[in-house]
Design an enzyme around this catalytic site. Structure first.
Site, short mmCIF file in Angstrom:
data_model
loop_
_atom_site.label_atom_id
_atom_site.label_comp_id
_atom_site.label_asym_id
_atom_site.label_seq_id
_atom_site.Cartn_x
_atom_site.Cartn_y
_atom_site.Cartn_z
N GLY A 1 0.81 -1.22 0.00
CA GLY A 1 0.00 0.00 0.00
C GLY A 1 0.84 1.26 0.00
CG HIS A 2 3.77 3.90 2.35
ND1 HIS A 2 5.09 4.25 2.16
CD2 HIS A 2 3.17 4.99 2.85
CE1 HIS A 2 5.27 5.51 2.56
NE2 HIS A 2 4.12 5.97 2.97
#
Lengths: 93, 154
Positions: B37-38
Site C-alpha cells: 500500500g505504501h
C-alpha cells in the site's frame, strides 16, 4: 510584586503554551485558569527541571492530588508552584 | 524488521550507560505487506514507521536505564525530520540518547542513518509508568533479550 522564580516560570509557560504573558499571574491555576493539559505540563516541567537544575516530583504530586491527600492548588497555582520550586532549589544546596 | 508486527529493531549494537545512549541496527525487509500500500509499484518505508523505529530504540534505552521497572509510552514527537526516502533492503543504524529523565516522563533525541547518510531525527517524549500487567513486562523483557539487550540495572 512577583519573584524571579515566578517571572522565569511564567516565561516558560508563555513560550511553551503560546499564552500571552500578561494572562499569567501568581494566582493563576495552571489547569483551571490557564488550560494547560498534561502533555504541555510535561514540557513545562522539562523546561523548569533544566532551568533550575532540579527534578520536580511530578508523579508524586499527581498521586497526592488524585488520592486527595493534597489540594491541587498546592502544586498547580502559580505562586505555590514557584514556592515548591524554590524549596527544591534550596534542598539541592 | 517485521513491519506488520511493529518489530522495528533487529539488534541492539551497544548501550553506553555513562553517555545514556543506545545504538541499534535494523534491516528494512525486501518485501512486506506494508509496501503493497505504501506505495503500489513504488515501495517506500513509511515515515511514521521511521518515527516508530526511533521511538523503539529510545524506549529500549529508557528500559535499560530504569532496569525494566517502568514502561515508556510515546507521548510526543518534536522536531521530527524525515530527510530522505528509505527503500526496501536498506540497513538502518539507529541511535538514541537520553536527554532528560523526569518524574514520570523521559525525553530522548534519536536519529537514523543508512550508509552514513542522515535519514531522520526527532526529539521524543515518553510517559513512563508501571507495566499495565505482568505479562506485558515479560513480553517486553523477552523482546529485549531477542534483540540482544541485557536488562541489567545501571
Amino acid at each position: 510584586m512577583t519573584t524571579p522564580t515566578f517571572e522565569t516560570v511564567a516565561e516558560i509557560i508563555s513560550e511553551t503554551c503560546e499564552l500571552p504573558r500578561e494572562e499569567i499571574s501568581p494566582q493563576s491555576h495552571a489547569i483551571d485558569d490557564l488550560g494547560i493539559d498534561s502533555l504541555d505540563f510535561l514540557d513545562i516541567v522539562l523546561a523548569i527541571d533544566k532551568k533550575f537544575g532540579i527534578n520536580i516530583p511530578l508523579e508524586a504530586w499527581t498521586k497526592e492530588v488524585n488520592s486527595g491527600t493534597a489540594p491541587a492548588e498546592q502544586y498547580f497555582v502559580m505562586e505555590n508552584l514557584c514556592a515548591r520550586i524554590d524549596e527544591l532549589v534550596a534542598a539541592k544546596g | 524488521m517485521l513491519l506488520e508486527y511493529f518489530q522495528m529493531i533487529d539488534t541492539v549494537t551497544g548501550v553506553d550507560r555513562e553517555a545514556q545512549s543506545l545504538s541499534a541496527r535494523a534491516a528494512v525487509p525486501d518485501e512486506s505487506p506494508v509496501f503493497e500500500g505504501h506505495f503500489p509499484g513504488h515501495p517506500l518505508m513509511p515515515g511514521v514507521l521511521l518515527i516508530e523505529t526511533m521511538a523503539q530504540a529510545s524506549g529500549f534505552l529508557v528500559l535499560a536505564l530504569n532496569g525494566f521497572e517502568r514502561m515508556p509510552f510515546l507521548a510526543g514527537v518534536k522536531e521530527g525530520k524525515l530527510r530522505t526516502f528509505v527503500e526496501p533492503g536498506a540497513v538502518l543504524d539507529i541511535e538514541a540518547t537520553l536527554e532528560h529523565d523526569g518524574s514520570g516522563f523521559a525525553v530522548t533525541r534519536a536519529k537514523i542513518e543508512s550508509a552514513d547518510q542522515a535519514i531522520c531525527n526527532a526529539n521524543l517524549t515518553f510517559r513512563t509508568m508501571p507495566f499495565p500487567k505482568p505479562d506485558f513486562a515479560v513480553m517486553i523483557r523477552e523482546r529485549a533479550r531477542e534483540i540482544g539487550l541485557e536488562d541489567e540495572r545501571v
